[in-house]
Motif scaffolding. Structure first.
Motif, short mmCIF file in Angstrom:
data_model
loop_
_atom_site.label_atom_id
_atom_site.label_comp_id
_atom_site.label_asym_id
_atom_site.label_seq_id
_atom_site.Cartn_x
_atom_site.Cartn_y
_atom_site.Cartn_z
N ASN A 195 9.99 -5.79 -3.36
CA ASN A 195 8.71 -5.09 -3.26
C ASN A 195 8.57 -4.03 -4.35
O ASN A 195 7.52 -3.88 -4.97
N VAL A 196 9.65 -3.29 -4.58
CA VAL A 196 9.62 -2.23 -5.59
C VAL A 196 9.43 -2.82 -6.98
O VAL A 196 8.62 -2.34 -7.78
N ARG B 227 0.84 -1.21 0.00
CA ARG B 227 0.00 0.00 0.00
C ARG B 227 0.87 1.25 0.00
O ARG B 227 0.59 2.24 -0.68
N LYS B 228 1.94 1.18 0.76
CA LYS B 228 2.87 2.30 0.82
C LYS B 228 3.49 2.56 -0.55
O LYS B 228 3.59 3.70 -1.01
N LEU B 229 3.89 1.48 -1.19
CA LEU B 229 4.47 1.61 -2.53
C LEU B 229 3.46 2.12 -3.53
O LEU B 229 3.75 2.98 -4.37
N PHE B 230 2.25 1.59 -3.47
CA PHE B 230 1.21 1.93 -4.44
C PHE B 230 0.96 3.44 -4.46
O PHE B 230 0.84 4.04 -5.53
N PHE B 231 0.89 4.05 -3.31
CA PHE B 231 0.54 5.46 -3.24
C PHE B 231 1.74 6.40 -3.38
O PHE B 231 1.60 7.56 -3.72
N TRP C 176 11.40 2.12 -17.04
CA TRP C 176 11.80 1.21 -15.97
C TRP C 176 12.88 1.85 -15.09
O TRP C 176 13.69 2.65 -15.53
N PHE C 177 12.90 1.43 -13.81
CA PHE C 177 13.94 1.88 -12.89
C PHE C 177 15.29 1.26 -13.25
O PHE C 177 15.36 0.13 -13.71
N LYS C 178 16.34 2.01 -12.98
CA LYS C 178 17.66 1.42 -12.96
C LYS C 178 17.83 0.75 -11.60
O LYS C 178 17.12 1.03 -10.65
N GLU D 166 17.35 2.90 -4.16
CA GLU D 166 17.10 4.20 -3.52
C GLU D 166 15.65 4.30 -3.06
O GLU D 166 15.37 4.75 -1.94
N VAL D 167 14.73 3.89 -3.92
CA VAL D 167 13.30 3.93 -3.57
C VAL D 167 13.01 2.98 -2.42
O VAL D 167 12.27 3.31 -1.48
#
Length: 287
Positions: free
Chosen positions: A172-173, A138-142, A153-155, A161-162
Motif C-alpha cells: 500500500n505504501v 485514503r489514510k495513506l493519501f492524507f 524515495w523511502f528506504k 515503519e510507515v
C-alpha cells in the motif's frame, strides 16, 4: 475576438456526461479528413484574411486527433472530456499559428500544441484527483507526507515503519508513493492502434522536421539577442570601419576590397586590415 475564443464558443460543444462525450467522439470521427490541397488553401485564407470559417474548417477534421492524444492521458484520473477540451484549445492555437508555406501538414505541427495544453492541465489538476479509492489508500493519501522523514524515495525500513504506523501493508505504501511522485511518468506514451492509425501514423511514429514551438521561440530570442549585440558592437566602430563591414558583409550586392579601396583612396590590403581589426572589436563585444 481571438481565434481560440471564437472557435471555443461557436464550434466546440460542452462535454458533459457520457452520452454527450460519445456523440462528440462519433461526430468528430465522421468529419472527412482534409486533403493536402484543401488544408493549404484554408490555412492560406486564414493567414491572409483571418477568416474564422476557414479556421473552423481546419479545426473540425483534426478533432479526432485531439481525442486520440487525450485518450493517452486517461490514466491520470481526470475526466476525458476535460482533456479533450484542453487539447482542442491547443489545436486552435496551432491552427492560428500554422504556416502553410513551411511544407508540413497541420497534424504534425499541432501535436506540440495539443500535448502542451493537456500537460499543463494535468500538472495543474492532478493533485486534486481522487487517487485514494479504499479506506487504507485514503489514510495513506492524507498522512503519508507527514510520515516521511526525508525527501525522495523511502528506504525499505522506512516503508515498513510507515506501514506499521498507519496499519497498512508495505505494498500500500509503495503504491501510494508511486502515485504521488510519478504523476508525469506516462507523458509521451505511444498511442494505441485503432482505425485512425493510418491518419495519425506520421505524428506517432515519425519525428517531425518542424521545430517545436518552444525551440522556435528560443531560436527567435537568440537571433534577436545576437542582432542587438551586433548593433551595439557596430556602434563602437569608427565610421570608416562601420562602412567597410556593412558594405562587405551586410548589404547586397557586397562590395569587393578593390571597390572600397578605390572609394577610400587606399590600398586593398589596407581595407582588409581595417576589416580584420573591426571584426576583432566586434568579437570582443560578443565575448
Amino acid at each position: 475576438m481571438s481565434t481560440e475564443l471564437a472557435l471555443s464558443r461557436n464550434t466546440l460543444p460542452a462535454l458533459t456526461g457520457s452520452s454527450n462525450l460519445e456523440a462528440y467522439i462519433q461526430a468528430a470521427r465522421s468529419i472527412p479528413v482534409l486533403t493536402a490541397e484543401e488544408e493549404y488553401a484554408l490555412a492560406t485564407d486564414l493567414q491572409q484574411t483571418g477568416n474564422l470559417e476557414s479556421a473552423q474548417k481546419l479545426v473540425l477534421p483534426h478533432l479526432r486527433f485531439v481525442i486520440k492524444i487525450a485518450n493517452n492521458y486517461a490514466g491520470y484520473g481526470l475526466p476525458i472530456a476535460d482533456l479533450i477540451q484542453e487539447g482542442s484549445i491547443g489545436l486552435m492555437k496551432a491552427v492560428k499559428r500554422f504556416d502553410p508555406e513551411v511544407g508540413v501538414r497541420l497534424v504534425s505541427f499541432a501535436v506540440h500544441w495539443i500535448k502542451a495544453e493537456i500537460h499543463e492541465y494535468i500538472l495543474k489538476n492532478w493533485r486534486i484527483v481522487k487517487v485514494a479509492t479504499t479506506k487504507a489508500q485514503r489514510k495513506l493519501f492524507f498522512k503519508l507526507r507527514s510520515q516521511k522523514k526525508r525527501l525522495g524515495w523511502f528506504k525499505l525500513e522506512e516503508i515498513d515503519e510507515v506501514a506499521e504506523t498507519l496499519g497498512v501493508t508495505r505494498e500500500n505504501v509503495i503504491e501510494m508513493e508511486n502515485r504521488l511522485n510519478n504523476y508525469d511518468l506516462a507523458f509521451d506514451a505511444p498511442a494505441d492502434e485503432d482505425e485512425d492509425s493510418a491518419y495519425l501514423a506520421p505524428s506517432n511514429s515519425l519525428s517531425s522536421n518542424t521545430p517545436s514551438p518552444e525551440l522556435l521561440l528560443e531560436k527567435q530570442d537568440t537571433s534577436d539577442n545576437n542582432m542587438q549585440m551586433l548593433s551595439a558592437a557596430m556602434g563602437k566602430l569608427d565610421d570608416r570601419s562601420k562602412t567597410i563591414v556593412t558594405r562587405r558583409w551586410l548589404t547586397e550586392p557586397k562590395s569587393t576590397l578593390h571597390e572600397l579601396a578605390e572609394e577610400f583612396g587606399v590600398s586593398a590590403e589596407r581595407i582588409r586590415q581595417i576589416e580584420a581589426n573591426a571584426f576583432k572589436s566586434i568579437k570582443t563585444s560578443f565575448a
